[in-house]
Enzyme design. Structure first.
Site, PDB file in Angstrom:
ATOM      1  N   ARG A  35       0.824  -1.219   0.000  1.00  9.06           N
ATOM      2  CA  ARG A  35       0.000   0.000   0.000  1.00  9.06           C
ATOM      3  C   ARG A  35       0.858   1.270   0.000  1.00  9.06           C
ATOM      4  O   ARG A  35       0.475   2.271  -0.622  1.00  9.06           O
ATOM      5  CB  ARG A  35      -0.929  -0.010   1.208  1.00  9.06           C
ATOM      6  N   LYS A 218     -20.023 -17.645  -0.976  1.00 11.94           N
ATOM      7  CA  LYS A 218     -21.478 -17.501  -0.886  1.00 11.94           C
ATOM      8  C   LYS A 218     -22.102 -16.681  -2.010  1.00 11.94           C
ATOM      9  O   LYS A 218     -21.511 -15.712  -2.481  1.00 11.94           O
ATOM     10  CB  LYS A 218     -21.823 -16.804   0.431  1.00 11.94           C
ATOM     11  N   GLY A 374     -10.165  -9.280  -2.329  1.00 13.30           N
ATOM     12  CA  GLY A 374      -9.080  -9.933  -1.589  1.00 13.30           C
ATOM     13  C   GLY A 374      -8.643 -11.298  -2.066  1.00 13.30           C
ATOM     14  O   GLY A 374      -7.492 -11.479  -2.453  1.00 13.30           O
ATOM     15  N   GLY A 397     -13.600  -3.923  -0.663  1.00 17.58           N
ATOM     16  CA  GLY A 397     -14.982  -3.440  -0.580  1.00 17.58           C
ATOM     17  C   GLY A 397     -15.280  -2.343  -1.592  1.00 17.58           C
ATOM     18  O   GLY A 397     -16.360  -2.314  -2.185  1.00 17.58           O
TER      19      GLY A 397
END
Ligand code: AMP
Length: 417
Positions: A35, A218, A374, A397
Protein backbone atom coordinates in the site's frame (compact mmCIF):
# COMPACT_ATOMS: atom_id res chain seq x y z
CA UNK A 1 -12.16 17.91 -13.43
CA UNK A 2 -8.66 18.88 -12.26
CA UNK A 3 -6.04 16.17 -12.65
CA UNK A 4 -2.77 15.65 -10.88
CA UNK A 5 -0.94 16.12 -14.19
CA UNK A 6 -2.56 19.50 -14.84
CA UNK A 7 -2.18 21.04 -11.40
CA UNK A 8 0.82 23.23 -10.71
CA UNK A 9 2.15 22.11 -7.32
CA UNK A 10 5.09 24.58 -7.26
CA UNK A 11 5.07 26.42 -3.93
CA UNK A 12 1.80 24.73 -2.95
CA UNK A 13 0.89 22.43 -0.05
CA UNK A 14 -1.04 19.31 -0.96
CA UNK A 15 -2.96 17.26 1.60
CA UNK A 16 -3.09 13.69 0.32
CA UNK A 17 -5.36 10.92 1.63
CA UNK A 18 -3.50 7.66 1.17
CA UNK A 19 -4.14 4.13 2.36
CA UNK A 20 -1.21 3.40 4.68
CA UNK A 21 -3.24 0.80 6.55
CA UNK A 22 -0.33 -1.64 6.30
CA UNK A 23 -0.04 -4.87 8.31
CA UNK A 24 2.46 -4.67 11.21
CA UNK A 25 4.04 -7.51 13.18
CA UNK A 26 4.36 -7.71 16.99
CA UNK A 27 7.38 -5.40 16.92
CA UNK A 28 5.53 -2.80 14.86
CA UNK A 29 7.47 -3.63 11.68
CA UNK A 30 5.68 -3.55 8.33
CA UNK A 31 5.10 -7.04 6.91
CA UNK A 32 3.69 -5.97 3.53
CA UNK A 33 4.42 -2.50 2.12
CA UNK A 34 2.30 -2.83 -1.06
CA UNK A 35 0.00 0.00 0.00
CA UNK A 36 2.86 2.42 0.66
CA UNK A 37 4.42 1.59 -2.68
CA UNK A 38 1.03 2.11 -4.33
CA UNK A 39 0.89 5.75 -3.22
CA UNK A 40 4.48 6.66 -4.14
CA UNK A 41 3.88 7.85 -7.74
CA UNK A 42 1.40 10.49 -6.52
CA UNK A 43 3.53 11.59 -3.56
CA UNK A 44 6.69 11.81 -5.65
CA UNK A 45 4.90 13.79 -8.36
CA UNK A 46 3.93 16.54 -5.86
CA UNK A 47 7.48 16.75 -4.51
CA UNK A 48 9.10 16.68 -7.95
CA UNK A 49 6.90 19.61 -9.01
CA UNK A 50 8.06 21.72 -6.05
CA UNK A 51 5.17 21.15 -3.68
CA UNK A 52 5.04 20.17 -0.01
CA UNK A 53 3.12 17.15 1.27
CA UNK A 54 0.77 16.60 4.15
CA UNK A 55 0.00 12.88 4.17
CA UNK A 56 -3.01 11.47 6.02
CA UNK A 57 -4.27 7.93 6.51
CA UNK A 58 -6.01 5.59 8.88
CA UNK A 59 -4.54 2.41 10.31
CA UNK A 60 -6.56 -0.42 11.79
CA UNK A 61 -9.74 0.10 13.75
CA UNK A 62 -8.95 2.21 16.83
CA UNK A 63 -12.65 3.20 16.95
CA UNK A 64 -12.22 6.88 17.66
CA UNK A 65 -9.67 6.47 20.47
CA UNK A 66 -5.92 7.03 20.68
CA UNK A 67 -4.23 3.62 20.64
CA UNK A 68 -0.45 3.31 20.31
CA UNK A 69 -0.84 -0.04 18.57
CA UNK A 70 -2.28 1.80 15.56
CA UNK A 71 0.05 4.82 15.61
CA UNK A 72 1.35 5.86 12.21
CA UNK A 73 4.57 6.95 13.97
CA UNK A 74 5.59 3.30 13.44
CA UNK A 75 5.83 3.78 9.68
CA UNK A 76 7.60 7.16 9.53
CA UNK A 77 10.96 5.55 8.88
CA UNK A 78 9.66 3.31 6.10
CA UNK A 79 7.85 6.18 4.38
CA UNK A 80 10.96 8.40 4.67
CA UNK A 81 13.07 5.70 3.12
CA UNK A 82 10.68 5.09 0.23
CA UNK A 83 10.16 8.78 -0.50
CA UNK A 84 13.82 9.65 -0.07
CA UNK A 85 12.86 12.54 2.24
CA UNK A 86 12.98 12.71 6.07
CA UNK A 87 9.28 12.68 6.92
CA UNK A 88 8.10 14.86 9.84
CA UNK A 89 5.36 13.53 12.10
CA UNK A 90 2.33 15.35 13.56
CA UNK A 91 1.27 13.40 16.68
CA UNK A 92 -2.24 14.88 16.61
CA UNK A 93 -3.87 15.08 13.20
CA UNK A 94 -6.33 17.77 14.30
CA UNK A 95 -3.63 20.01 15.80
CA UNK A 96 -1.12 20.12 12.99
CA UNK A 97 -1.73 23.67 11.71
CA UNK A 98 1.63 25.02 12.85
CA UNK A 99 3.64 22.11 11.51
CA UNK A 100 1.77 22.33 8.20
CA UNK A 101 2.26 26.08 7.93
CA UNK A 102 6.00 25.69 8.47
CA UNK A 103 6.41 23.19 5.61
CA UNK A 104 8.67 24.29 2.77
CA UNK A 105 8.76 22.99 -0.80
CA UNK A 106 9.95 19.39 -0.87
CA UNK A 107 9.08 18.74 2.78
CA UNK A 108 6.71 16.09 4.05
CA UNK A 109 4.48 15.89 7.12
CA UNK A 110 2.68 12.67 8.07
CA UNK A 111 -0.39 13.12 10.28
CA UNK A 112 -1.23 10.68 13.09
CA UNK A 113 -3.98 8.10 12.47
CA UNK A 114 -7.18 9.91 11.46
CA UNK A 115 -9.33 7.28 13.17
CA UNK A 116 -8.04 8.31 16.60
CA UNK A 117 -10.88 10.84 16.16
CA UNK A 118 -14.45 9.48 15.88
CA UNK A 119 -15.13 12.42 13.55
CA UNK A 120 -13.14 10.69 10.81
CA UNK A 121 -15.73 7.96 10.37
CA UNK A 122 -18.53 10.23 11.57
CA UNK A 123 -20.24 7.57 13.66
CA UNK A 124 -21.33 8.43 17.21
CA UNK A 125 -19.39 6.42 19.80
CA UNK A 126 -20.58 4.96 23.08
CA UNK A 127 -24.26 5.05 22.15
CA UNK A 128 -26.37 2.17 20.96
CA UNK A 129 -28.28 2.38 17.66
CA UNK A 130 -31.47 1.44 19.55
CA UNK A 131 -31.05 4.34 22.02
CA UNK A 132 -33.72 7.03 21.43
CA UNK A 133 -30.97 9.66 21.61
CA UNK A 134 -29.00 7.98 18.79
CA UNK A 135 -30.35 10.13 15.97
CA UNK A 136 -29.48 13.37 17.75
CA UNK A 137 -26.02 12.01 18.53
CA UNK A 138 -25.61 11.13 14.86
CA UNK A 139 -26.63 14.62 13.75
CA UNK A 140 -24.22 16.21 16.23
CA UNK A 141 -21.45 13.90 15.02
CA UNK A 142 -22.07 14.87 11.37
CA UNK A 143 -21.59 18.52 12.38
CA UNK A 144 -18.34 17.82 14.23
CA UNK A 145 -17.23 15.71 11.26
CA UNK A 146 -17.55 18.81 9.08
CA UNK A 147 -15.44 20.82 11.55
CA UNK A 148 -12.81 18.08 11.60
CA UNK A 149 -12.73 17.97 7.78
CA UNK A 150 -12.48 21.77 7.67
CA UNK A 151 -9.47 21.65 9.99
CA UNK A 152 -7.73 19.11 7.75
CA UNK A 153 -8.54 21.22 4.69
CA UNK A 154 -7.09 24.34 6.35
CA UNK A 155 -3.60 22.78 6.28
CA UNK A 156 -3.27 22.83 2.49
CA UNK A 157 -3.89 24.56 -0.84
CA UNK A 158 -5.13 21.46 -2.60
CA UNK A 159 -6.52 17.99 -1.85
CA UNK A 160 -5.66 14.68 -3.47
CA UNK A 161 -7.46 11.42 -2.76
CA UNK A 162 -5.33 8.39 -3.57
CA UNK A 163 -6.95 5.92 -1.14
CA UNK A 164 -9.12 3.68 -3.28
CA UNK A 165 -9.48 1.16 -0.45
CA UNK A 166 -11.65 3.62 1.51
CA UNK A 167 -13.34 5.36 -1.44
CA UNK A 168 -16.64 3.62 -0.64
CA UNK A 169 -16.80 5.41 2.70
CA UNK A 170 -18.02 8.96 3.26
CA UNK A 171 -15.42 9.77 5.87
CA UNK A 172 -13.98 13.19 6.77
CA UNK A 173 -10.70 12.59 4.94
CA UNK A 174 -12.10 10.62 1.99
CA UNK A 175 -15.04 12.78 0.99
CA UNK A 176 -16.18 15.56 3.38
CA UNK A 177 -12.83 17.37 3.22
CA UNK A 178 -13.30 17.83 -0.54
CA UNK A 179 -16.19 20.23 0.16
CA UNK A 180 -13.65 22.76 1.43
CA UNK A 181 -11.69 22.91 -1.83
CA UNK A 182 -12.89 24.39 -5.10
CA UNK A 183 -13.07 22.27 -8.25
CA UNK A 184 -9.64 23.37 -9.45
CA UNK A 185 -7.87 22.32 -6.29
CA UNK A 186 -9.08 18.77 -5.68
CA UNK A 187 -8.11 15.73 -7.69
CA UNK A 188 -7.70 11.98 -7.77
CA UNK A 189 -4.22 10.55 -7.24
CA UNK A 190 -2.61 8.27 -9.81
CA UNK A 191 -3.67 5.07 -8.02
CA UNK A 192 -7.29 6.25 -7.81
CA UNK A 193 -7.23 7.32 -11.47
CA UNK A 194 -6.05 3.83 -12.45
CA UNK A 195 -8.69 2.11 -10.32
CA UNK A 196 -11.48 4.32 -11.65
CA UNK A 197 -10.29 3.70 -15.22
CA UNK A 198 -10.16 -0.06 -14.64
CA UNK A 199 -13.74 -0.07 -13.34
CA UNK A 200 -14.84 2.05 -16.32
CA UNK A 201 -13.25 -0.52 -18.62
CA UNK A 202 -15.53 -3.23 -17.29
CA UNK A 203 -18.68 -1.19 -16.68
CA UNK A 204 -18.64 1.45 -19.42
CA UNK A 205 -16.11 1.02 -22.25
CA UNK A 206 -16.68 -2.72 -22.57
CA UNK A 207 -14.91 -4.62 -25.37
CA UNK A 208 -16.81 -7.82 -26.18
CA UNK A 209 -17.11 -10.61 -25.43
CA UNK A 210 -17.13 -9.83 -21.71
CA UNK A 211 -16.66 -12.73 -19.28
CA UNK A 212 -17.11 -12.28 -15.54
CA UNK A 213 -16.00 -14.97 -13.12
CA UNK A 214 -17.53 -14.78 -9.66
CA UNK A 215 -16.39 -17.27 -7.08
CA UNK A 216 -15.90 -17.39 -3.35
CA UNK A 217 -18.00 -18.98 -0.69
CA UNK A 218 -21.48 -17.50 -0.89
CA UNK A 219 -24.09 -16.25 -3.35
CA UNK A 220 -25.51 -13.86 -0.75
CA UNK A 221 -22.42 -11.65 -0.59
CA UNK A 222 -22.11 -11.48 -4.38
CA UNK A 223 -25.73 -11.06 -5.41
CA UNK A 224 -25.58 -7.28 -5.91
CA UNK A 225 -22.66 -7.68 -8.29
CA UNK A 226 -24.15 -10.66 -10.11
CA UNK A 227 -27.33 -8.70 -10.77
CA UNK A 228 -25.49 -5.62 -11.99
CA UNK A 229 -23.25 -7.71 -14.26
CA UNK A 230 -26.16 -9.66 -15.69
CA UNK A 231 -27.01 -6.66 -17.89
CA UNK A 232 -23.46 -6.29 -19.09
CA UNK A 233 -21.73 -9.63 -19.58
CA UNK A 234 -21.80 -12.19 -22.38
CA UNK A 235 -20.50 -15.04 -20.22
CA UNK A 236 -20.99 -15.38 -16.48
CA UNK A 237 -19.06 -18.07 -14.64
CA UNK A 238 -20.36 -18.71 -11.11
CA UNK A 239 -18.00 -21.00 -9.21
CA UNK A 240 -16.53 -21.75 -5.77
CA UNK A 241 -18.85 -22.49 -2.87
CA UNK A 242 -21.90 -21.04 -4.65
CA UNK A 243 -21.80 -23.98 -7.05
CA UNK A 244 -23.55 -26.18 -4.50
CA UNK A 245 -26.39 -23.78 -3.79
CA UNK A 246 -27.13 -23.85 -7.54
CA UNK A 247 -26.78 -27.64 -7.68
CA UNK A 248 -29.13 -28.18 -4.74
CA UNK A 249 -31.62 -25.65 -6.11
CA UNK A 250 -31.82 -27.78 -9.26
CA UNK A 251 -32.49 -30.93 -7.25
CA UNK A 252 -28.91 -32.21 -6.93
CA UNK A 253 -27.40 -34.23 -4.08
CA UNK A 254 -24.55 -32.13 -2.70
CA UNK A 255 -23.43 -34.17 0.33
CA UNK A 256 -22.10 -31.86 3.03
CA UNK A 257 -20.88 -29.16 0.62
CA UNK A 258 -21.27 -25.53 1.63
CA UNK A 259 -24.78 -24.32 0.82
CA UNK A 260 -27.12 -21.43 1.54
CA UNK A 261 -30.50 -23.10 1.96
CA UNK A 262 -32.32 -19.79 2.08
CA UNK A 263 -30.89 -18.82 -1.33
CA UNK A 264 -32.16 -21.73 -3.42
CA UNK A 265 -34.92 -19.62 -5.01
CA UNK A 266 -32.44 -16.86 -5.65
CA UNK A 267 -30.20 -19.34 -7.47
CA UNK A 268 -33.10 -20.47 -9.69
CA UNK A 269 -33.96 -16.85 -10.31
CA UNK A 270 -30.39 -16.13 -11.45
CA UNK A 271 -30.60 -19.04 -13.89
CA UNK A 272 -33.88 -17.63 -15.25
CA UNK A 273 -32.49 -14.10 -15.50
CA UNK A 274 -29.49 -15.36 -17.46
CA UNK A 275 -31.79 -17.17 -19.91
CA UNK A 276 -34.03 -14.12 -20.33
CA UNK A 277 -31.06 -11.82 -20.92
CA UNK A 278 -29.19 -14.13 -23.25
CA UNK A 279 -26.23 -14.46 -20.88
CA UNK A 280 -24.20 -17.67 -21.16
CA UNK A 281 -24.24 -18.83 -17.54
CA UNK A 282 -21.46 -21.31 -16.84
CA UNK A 283 -21.85 -23.48 -13.73
CA UNK A 284 -19.55 -26.35 -12.83
CA UNK A 285 -20.84 -29.79 -13.80
CA UNK A 286 -18.23 -31.71 -11.82
CA UNK A 287 -16.18 -31.12 -8.71
CA UNK A 288 -13.33 -32.46 -6.63
CA UNK A 289 -15.09 -33.79 -3.55
CA UNK A 290 -13.27 -34.41 -0.26
CA UNK A 291 -14.13 -36.54 2.77
CA UNK A 292 -12.85 -33.84 5.12
CA UNK A 293 -12.31 -30.06 5.04
CA UNK A 294 -8.54 -30.39 4.92
CA UNK A 295 -5.68 -30.39 2.45
CA UNK A 296 -4.93 -34.05 3.13
CA UNK A 297 -8.49 -35.33 2.71
CA UNK A 298 -9.25 -38.22 0.34
CA UNK A 299 -10.70 -36.95 -2.92
CA UNK A 300 -12.80 -38.08 -5.86
CA UNK A 301 -14.15 -36.34 -8.94
CA UNK A 302 -17.96 -36.50 -9.04
CA UNK A 303 -20.83 -34.65 -10.73
CA UNK A 304 -21.89 -31.62 -8.67
CA UNK A 305 -25.40 -33.05 -8.41
CA UNK A 306 -24.31 -36.51 -7.18
CA UNK A 307 -21.92 -35.90 -4.31
CA UNK A 308 -21.86 -38.79 -1.82
CA UNK A 309 -23.43 -38.19 1.61
CA UNK A 310 -20.33 -37.57 3.73
CA UNK A 311 -18.35 -35.73 1.04
CA UNK A 312 -18.08 -32.05 0.11
CA UNK A 313 -17.10 -30.24 -3.08
CA UNK A 314 -13.94 -28.23 -2.49
CA UNK A 315 -12.79 -27.48 -6.03
CA UNK A 316 -14.00 -27.39 -9.64
CA UNK A 317 -13.58 -30.67 -11.52
CA UNK A 318 -11.78 -31.21 -14.85
CA UNK A 319 -14.92 -30.76 -17.04
CA UNK A 320 -15.77 -27.55 -15.19
CA UNK A 321 -12.22 -26.31 -15.67
CA UNK A 322 -12.51 -26.87 -19.42
CA UNK A 323 -15.86 -25.07 -19.58
CA UNK A 324 -14.47 -22.13 -17.58
CA UNK A 325 -11.41 -21.85 -19.83
CA UNK A 326 -13.58 -21.96 -22.98
CA UNK A 327 -15.68 -19.03 -21.73
CA UNK A 328 -12.59 -17.03 -20.80
CA UNK A 329 -10.14 -17.60 -23.62
CA UNK A 330 -12.05 -15.78 -26.38
CA UNK A 331 -13.02 -12.85 -24.15
CA UNK A 332 -11.87 -9.26 -24.68
CA UNK A 333 -12.94 -8.04 -21.21
CA UNK A 334 -12.55 -10.16 -18.09
CA UNK A 335 -13.42 -9.61 -14.46
CA UNK A 336 -12.45 -12.14 -11.79
CA UNK A 337 -13.60 -11.98 -8.21
CA UNK A 338 -13.43 -14.95 -5.88
CA UNK A 339 -11.69 -18.35 -6.14
CA UNK A 340 -13.18 -21.48 -7.73
CA UNK A 341 -12.27 -23.66 -4.75
CA UNK A 342 -10.64 -23.68 -1.35
CA UNK A 343 -7.41 -22.38 -2.87
CA UNK A 344 -5.82 -21.98 0.57
CA UNK A 345 -5.35 -25.78 0.47
CA UNK A 346 -2.73 -26.61 -2.18
CA UNK A 347 -4.64 -29.70 -3.28
CA UNK A 348 -7.74 -27.68 -4.18
CA UNK A 349 -6.26 -24.96 -6.36
CA UNK A 350 -6.75 -26.55 -9.80
CA UNK A 351 -10.04 -24.80 -10.60
CA UNK A 352 -8.68 -21.38 -9.68
CA UNK A 353 -5.46 -22.12 -11.51
CA UNK A 354 -7.35 -23.06 -14.68
CA UNK A 355 -9.15 -19.72 -14.48
CA UNK A 356 -5.90 -17.80 -13.88
CA UNK A 357 -4.22 -19.53 -16.82
CA UNK A 358 -7.11 -18.85 -19.18
CA UNK A 359 -7.14 -15.20 -18.10
CA UNK A 360 -3.39 -14.93 -18.71
CA UNK A 361 -3.82 -16.43 -22.17
CA UNK A 362 -6.68 -14.08 -23.09
CA UNK A 363 -4.73 -11.11 -21.71
CA UNK A 364 -1.71 -11.92 -23.84
CA UNK A 365 -4.11 -12.02 -26.82
CA UNK A 366 -5.22 -8.46 -26.05
CA UNK A 367 -8.03 -8.75 -23.51
CA UNK A 368 -8.39 -6.34 -20.60
CA UNK A 369 -8.46 -8.35 -17.37
CA UNK A 370 -9.28 -6.99 -13.95
CA UNK A 371 -8.74 -9.08 -10.83
CA UNK A 372 -10.15 -7.75 -7.59
CA UNK A 373 -11.50 -8.57 -4.18
CA UNK A 374 -9.08 -9.93 -1.59
CA UNK A 375 -9.13 -13.65 -2.27
CA UNK A 376 -8.71 -13.68 -6.03
CA UNK A 377 -5.76 -11.34 -5.60
CA UNK A 378 -4.27 -13.70 -2.99
CA UNK A 379 -4.91 -16.50 -5.46
CA UNK A 380 -3.16 -14.88 -8.44
CA UNK A 381 -0.25 -13.98 -6.16
CA UNK A 382 -0.05 -17.56 -4.89
CA UNK A 383 0.27 -18.71 -8.51
CA UNK A 384 2.92 -16.03 -9.19
CA UNK A 385 0.85 -14.77 -12.13
CA UNK A 386 0.21 -11.16 -11.07
CA UNK A 387 2.20 -9.82 -14.02
CA UNK A 388 0.12 -11.78 -16.53
CA UNK A 389 -3.13 -9.88 -16.02
CA UNK A 390 -3.98 -6.30 -16.96
CA UNK A 391 -4.90 -4.87 -13.60
CA UNK A 392 -5.08 -5.98 -10.00
CA UNK A 393 -7.29 -3.77 -7.89
CA UNK A 394 -6.10 -2.62 -4.47
CA UNK A 395 -9.64 -2.08 -3.22
CA UNK A 396 -11.67 -4.92 -1.72
CA UNK A 397 -14.98 -3.44 -0.58
CA UNK A 398 -14.56 -0.32 -2.72
CA UNK A 399 -14.06 -2.35 -5.89
CA UNK A 400 -17.03 -4.59 -5.16
CA UNK A 401 -19.30 -1.61 -4.53
CA UNK A 402 -18.10 0.07 -7.72
CA UNK A 403 -18.88 -3.10 -9.70
CA UNK A 404 -22.29 -3.26 -8.09
CA UNK A 405 -22.82 0.08 -9.82
CA UNK A 406 -22.78 2.14 -6.63
CA UNK A 407 -21.33 5.64 -6.67
CA UNK A 408 -18.20 5.78 -4.50
CA UNK A 409 -18.35 8.84 -2.19
CA UNK A 410 -14.58 9.33 -2.41
CA UNK A 411 -14.71 9.52 -6.20
CA UNK A 412 -17.94 11.52 -6.37
CA UNK A 413 -16.53 14.15 -3.96
CA UNK A 414 -13.93 14.97 -6.60
CA UNK A 415 -15.61 14.17 -9.89
CA UNK A 416 -18.89 15.71 -8.72
CA UNK A 417 -20.97 12.81 -10.04
P1 AMP B 1 -15.38 -14.86 -0.52
O1 AMP B 1 -14.80 -14.17 0.68
O2 AMP B 1 -16.86 -14.97 -0.48
O3 AMP B 1 -14.85 -14.34 -1.81
O4 AMP B 1 -14.91 -16.36 -0.39
C1 AMP B 1 -13.59 -16.76 -0.46
C2 AMP B 1 -13.47 -18.07 0.25
O5 AMP B 1 -14.32 -19.00 -0.36
C3 AMP B 1 -12.09 -18.65 0.21
O6 AMP B 1 -11.55 -18.64 1.51
C4 AMP B 1 -12.30 -20.08 -0.28
O7 AMP B 1 -11.60 -21.03 0.48
C5 AMP B 1 -13.80 -20.26 -0.08
N1 AMP B 1 -14.34 -21.31 -0.97
C6 AMP B 1 -14.24 -21.40 -2.29
N2 AMP B 1 -14.79 -22.54 -2.74
C7 AMP B 1 -15.26 -23.20 -1.65
C8 AMP B 1 -15.92 -24.44 -1.46
N3 AMP B 1 -16.21 -25.22 -2.48
N4 AMP B 1 -16.24 -24.80 -0.21
C9 AMP B 1 -15.95 -23.99 0.83
N5 AMP B 1 -15.33 -22.81 0.71
C10 AMP B 1 -14.99 -22.40 -0.52
Amino acid sequence: MMTIDNYNFAGKKAIVRVDFNVPLNEEGKITDDTRIRGALPTLKKVLADGGALIIMSHMGKPKGKVNAKYSLSQIVEAVSEKLGVAVQFAPDCAKAAEAAAALKAGEVLLLENLRFYPEEEGKPVGIDKEDPAYNDAKKAMKESQKEFAKTLASYADCYINDAFGTAHRRHASTAVVADYFNEDSKMLGYLMEKEVQAVDNILKDIKRPFTAIMGGSKVSTKIGIIENLMDKVDNLILCGGMTYTFAKAQGGQIGKSIVEDDKLDLALNIIEQAKAKGVNLVLATDCVAADDFSNDANTQVVPVNAIPEAWEGLDAGPDAQKAFAAAIEGAKTILWNGPAGVFEFDNFTAGSRAIAEAIAKATSAGAFSLIGGGDSVACINKFGMADQVSYISTGGGALLEAIEGKVLPGVAAIKGE
